[in-house]
Design a protein around this motif. Structure first.
Motif, mmCIF file in Angstrom:
data_model
loop_
_atom_site.group_PDB
_atom_site.id
_atom_site.type_symbol
_atom_site.label_atom_id
_atom_site.label_comp_id
_atom_site.label_asym_id
_atom_site.label_seq_id
_atom_site.Cartn_x
_atom_site.Cartn_y
_atom_site.Cartn_z
ATOM 1 N N GLY B 57 86.500 125.624 -26.134
ATOM 2 C CA GLY B 57 87.030 126.978 -25.957
ATOM 3 C C GLY B 57 87.236 127.749 -27.248
ATOM 4 O O GLY B 57 87.438 128.956 -27.230
ATOM 5 N N ARG B 58 87.191 127.050 -28.371
ATOM 6 C CA ARG B 58 87.421 127.754 -29.644
ATOM 7 C C ARG B 58 86.094 127.998 -30.346
ATOM 8 O O ARG B 58 85.162 127.191 -30.276
ATOM 9 C CB ARG B 58 88.349 126.941 -30.541
ATOM 10 C CG ARG B 58 89.732 126.787 -29.955
ATOM 11 C CD ARG B 58 90.723 126.374 -31.018
ATOM 12 N NE ARG B 58 90.879 127.432 -32.030
ATOM 13 C CZ ARG B 58 91.712 128.468 -31.893
ATOM 14 N NH1 ARG B 58 92.444 128.574 -30.797
ATOM 15 N NH2 ARG B 58 91.822 129.367 -32.837
ATOM 16 N N LEU B 59 86.033 129.090 -31.045
ATOM 17 C CA LEU B 59 84.819 129.460 -31.752
ATOM 18 C C LEU B 59 84.632 128.555 -32.974
ATOM 19 O O LEU B 59 85.512 128.444 -33.822
ATOM 20 C CB LEU B 59 84.941 130.920 -32.202
ATOM 21 C CG LEU B 59 83.731 131.493 -32.932
ATOM 22 C CD1 LEU B 59 82.573 131.667 -31.975
ATOM 23 C CD2 LEU B 59 84.094 132.810 -33.579
ATOM 24 N N ALA B 60 83.483 127.916 -33.043
ATOM 25 C CA ALA B 60 83.219 127.002 -34.164
ATOM 26 C C ALA B 60 82.240 127.603 -35.168
ATOM 27 O O ALA B 60 82.205 127.198 -36.329
ATOM 28 C CB ALA B 60 82.667 125.679 -33.634
ATOM 29 N N GLY B 61 81.445 128.568 -34.757
ATOM 30 C CA GLY B 61 80.486 129.166 -35.677
ATOM 31 C C GLY B 61 79.487 130.022 -34.943
ATOM 32 O O GLY B 61 79.636 130.288 -33.740
ATOM 33 N N VAL B 62 78.496 130.449 -35.681
ATOM 34 C CA VAL B 62 77.427 131.259 -35.094
ATOM 35 C C VAL B 62 76.106 130.660 -35.537
ATOM 36 O O VAL B 62 75.961 130.206 -36.668
ATOM 37 C CB VAL B 62 77.513 132.729 -35.567
ATOM 38 C CG1 VAL B 62 76.326 133.525 -35.062
ATOM 39 C CG2 VAL B 62 78.803 133.367 -35.084
ATOM 40 N N ILE B 63 75.134 130.656 -34.643
ATOM 41 C CA ILE B 63 73.820 130.154 -34.995
ATOM 42 C C ILE B 63 72.793 131.261 -34.768
ATOM 43 O O ILE B 63 72.849 131.965 -33.762
ATOM 44 C CB ILE B 63 73.503 128.864 -34.190
ATOM 45 C CG1 ILE B 63 72.184 128.261 -34.664
ATOM 46 C CG2 ILE B 63 73.421 129.086 -32.706
ATOM 47 C CD1 ILE B 63 72.362 126.822 -35.024
ATOM 48 N N SER B 64 71.894 131.434 -35.759
ATOM 49 C CA SER B 64 70.925 132.536 -35.664
ATOM 50 C C SER B 64 69.499 132.025 -35.835
ATOM 51 O O SER B 64 69.278 130.864 -36.176
ATOM 52 C CB SER B 64 71.224 133.567 -36.750
ATOM 53 O OG SER B 64 70.924 133.016 -38.014
ATOM 54 N N THR B 65 68.537 132.922 -35.607
ATOM 55 C CA THR B 65 67.129 132.533 -35.759
ATOM 56 C C THR B 65 66.845 132.046 -37.181
ATOM 57 O O THR B 65 66.004 131.177 -37.388
ATOM 58 C CB THR B 65 66.200 133.728 -35.438
ATOM 59 O OG1 THR B 65 66.745 134.895 -36.016
ATOM 60 C CG2 THR B 65 66.032 133.923 -33.966
ATOM 61 N N GLU B 66 67.596 132.603 -38.136
ATOM 62 C CA GLU B 66 67.415 132.185 -39.523
ATOM 63 C C GLU B 66 67.718 130.689 -39.679
ATOM 64 O O GLU B 66 67.003 129.957 -40.366
ATOM 65 C CB GLU B 66 68.351 133.018 -40.390
ATOM 66 C CG GLU B 66 67.936 133.103 -41.845
ATOM 67 C CD GLU B 66 68.960 133.874 -42.669
ATOM 68 O OE1 GLU B 66 69.460 134.901 -42.162
ATOM 69 O OE2 GLU B 66 69.248 133.421 -43.782
ATOM 70 N N ASP B 67 68.797 130.248 -39.004
ATOM 71 C CA ASP B 67 69.157 128.822 -39.049
ATOM 72 C C ASP B 67 68.071 127.971 -38.405
ATOM 73 O O ASP B 67 67.780 126.858 -38.851
ATOM 74 C CB ASP B 67 70.490 128.590 -38.327
ATOM 75 C CG ASP B 67 71.634 129.369 -38.962
ATOM 76 O OD1 ASP B 67 71.697 129.392 -40.203
ATOM 77 O OD2 ASP B 67 72.429 129.963 -38.215
ATOM 78 N N ILE B 68 67.473 128.492 -37.332
ATOM 79 C CA ILE B 68 66.407 127.753 -36.637
ATOM 80 C C ILE B 68 65.221 127.561 -37.586
ATOM 81 O O ILE B 68 64.662 126.475 -37.705
ATOM 82 C CB ILE B 68 65.931 128.543 -35.378
ATOM 83 C CG1 ILE B 68 67.112 128.886 -34.465
ATOM 84 C CG2 ILE B 68 64.806 127.797 -34.664
ATOM 85 C CD1 ILE B 68 67.486 127.896 -33.419
ATOM 86 N N ILE B 69 64.864 128.629 -38.295
ATOM 87 C CA ILE B 69 63.713 128.566 -39.208
ATOM 88 C C ILE B 69 63.945 127.523 -40.303
ATOM 89 O O ILE B 69 63.084 126.695 -40.579
ATOM 90 C CB ILE B 69 63.427 129.967 -39.807
ATOM 91 C CG1 ILE B 69 62.898 130.903 -38.712
ATOM 92 C CG2 ILE B 69 62.416 129.880 -40.951
ATOM 93 C CD1 ILE B 69 62.908 132.371 -39.071
ATOM 94 N N THR B 70 65.150 127.550 -40.899
ATOM 95 C CA THR B 70 65.398 126.567 -41.969
ATOM 96 C C THR B 70 65.366 125.135 -41.418
ATOM 97 O O THR B 70 64.953 124.213 -42.108
ATOM 98 C CB THR B 70 66.756 126.826 -42.671
ATOM 99 O OG1 THR B 70 67.782 126.838 -41.695
ATOM 100 C CG2 THR B 70 66.736 128.140 -43.438
ATOM 101 N N THR B 71 65.785 124.976 -40.146
ATOM 102 C CA THR B 71 65.737 123.647 -39.532
ATOM 103 C C THR B 71 64.282 123.203 -39.354
ATOM 104 O O THR B 71 63.928 122.066 -39.655
ATOM 105 C CB THR B 71 66.422 123.651 -38.141
ATOM 106 O OG1 THR B 71 67.696 124.252 -38.282
ATOM 107 C CG2 THR B 71 66.560 122.243 -37.595
#
Lengths: 84, 340
Positions: B57-71
């Protein structure tokens, strides 16, 4: 006479007159007239022109008489206030 | 001195509209345990560029397409948890839009998670949400303005009060033809700005011009006082001077006592009082010959006609002994024609 104009004129009408004192501009503003035509090349009071400029009321002049001016406009298809 | 910049309506709206009014509902979230490959599919299927990561229920972070690309560059699939090291910047749902815009300007992220004051994720806001939200607010503004324009009369009705009254007063000098019509013109302008119906404005303009010129022509000077209320516009034109010996005779159309030089200017046709009677909803004229004259008239906006009788009864002491003169002697005020 001014009261007759007050009684008869509609918003958007053109007023043909021989009167040139500044009060004609007040009438035009109060009645939302489209403008004023002053006939017989009558000398216009500078105060009238000044007021007309500040109130944005167009004043046109003609050498013709009021009768002829009205007649020409009528012939061009412009009806008078009586035509309603 | 620094010049003060003009605040636009859009800027104003960014303070009026709250983030919760524009944010996307039905936000898609992942957990820290979600695999990046799975997150990639979610972003692709939904055609979005980022998602909040929520843990219990608590916000832990945000994930974006940029993170996907680096992965993908790493060549191996990892859990979302591995990619959300940085602290998350958020907006509160009840903050004004201006706050979110400031964040976009400062940090340049494409989206911000929106949380309530207890820190729980409620949604996400993007720049697109802000633009759409502002456009909707502008449209609502415009629609309201259009509606007001077409109402019968909304004189002073944008002011919230139990009893709204606005008092205007103008001095009118004797024989001052240069300023004849000034009071009428100023009153007309005020009424337009206050939202009076064009018909009411026109009736007031004509009646007041006549009252004003009467004071200029015949009296030793006087005053025009206007009381504006949402239900009615009341005018009292008073002067000191010769007065009117026979009020009934003065009321007759064409009757005039104006001197020739006044008539030469186009005034004094004897139609003034008749014009006022035609334009006003109620009218009272009283005079003490040799001393003073008091003219009172009312213009009632079309929708407030029901109030007329009440007003007629409550005329002031000065004119109490006079028979009220009702326009046209009918129930409705005279209609001043506008061209079709």
């Amino acid at each position: 006479m001014i009261s007759h104009v007050m009684a008869k004129a509609h918003a958007g009408d053109l007023w043909i007159t021989i009167q040139t004192h500044p009060n004609i501009v007040d009438i035009a503003v109060l009645l939302d007239l489209a403008g004023i035509i002053i006939t017989e090349d009558k000398q216009i009071d500078p105060a009238t022109i000044e007021k007309a400029q500040s109130e944005q009321v167009p004043i046109l002049t003609t050498a013709k008489t009021t009768f002829t001016t009205a007649g020409e406009l009528f012939r061009q298809g412009l009806p008078g206030v009586d035509e309603g | 001195m620094e010049e003060r910049r003009q605040l636009t309506r859009v800027e104003e709206l960014t303070y009026e509209v709250k983030i919760e009014q524009v944010m996307t509902t039905d936000v898609l979230t992942v957990t820290p345990e979600t695999m990046m490959s799975e997150a990639k599919e979610l972003l692709r299927n939904r055609r979005i560029s980022g998602m909040p990561v929520v843990e219990k229920g608590r916000l832990a972070g945000v994930i974006s397409t940029e993170d996907i690309i680096t992965t993908l560059e790493l060549g191996k699939d990892v859990a979302v948890r591995e990619k959300i090291g940085h602290p998350v910047r958020t907006c509160f749902a009840d903050e004004p839009l201006a706050q979110a815009i400031r964040r976009f300007d400062m940090y340049g992220y494409g989206r911000y998670p929106v949380v309530n004051r207890r820190g729980r994720l409620v949604d996400i806001i993007t720049q697109g949400d802000i633009i759409h939200g502002l456009l909707r607010a502008l449209e609502a503004d415009y629609h309201e303005e259009e509606t007001l324009k077409h109402e019968a009369s909304y004189l002073l009705e944008h002011v919230d009060s139990e009893r709204t009254r606005l008092f205007l007063s103008y001095r009118v000098r004797a024989r001052d033809f240069v300023h004849a019509g000034d009071a009428a013109r100023q009153i007309k302008r005020a009424l337009v700005r206050l939202g009076a119906h064009p018909q009411a404005v026109r009736r007031m303009a004509i009646a007041t011009f006549e009252a004003e010129t009467n004071i200029i022509i015949h009296s030793n000077g006087g005053r025009i006082a206007v009381l504006i209320q949402p239900s009615a516009i009341r005018v009292r034109a008073t002067d000191t001077g010769p007065g009117i010996p026979d009020v009934d005779l003065a009321m007759q159309p064409g009757f005039s006592t104006a001197p020739d030089w006044v008539r030469e200017m186009g005034f004094g046709s004897g139609m003034g009082l008749a014009n006022i009677r035609r334009c006003a909803s109620t009218m009272h004229l009283a005079s003490i010959p040799g001393r003073k004259t008091c003219l009172e008239y009312t213009v009632i906006p079309e929708k407030s006609i029901a109030l007329r009788e009440q007003l007629t009864r409550s005329q002031n002491d000065f004119t109490r002994n006079r028979r009220p003169i009702i326009a046209n002697g009918k129930d409705r005020p005279a209609q001043i024609d506008e061209p079709g």
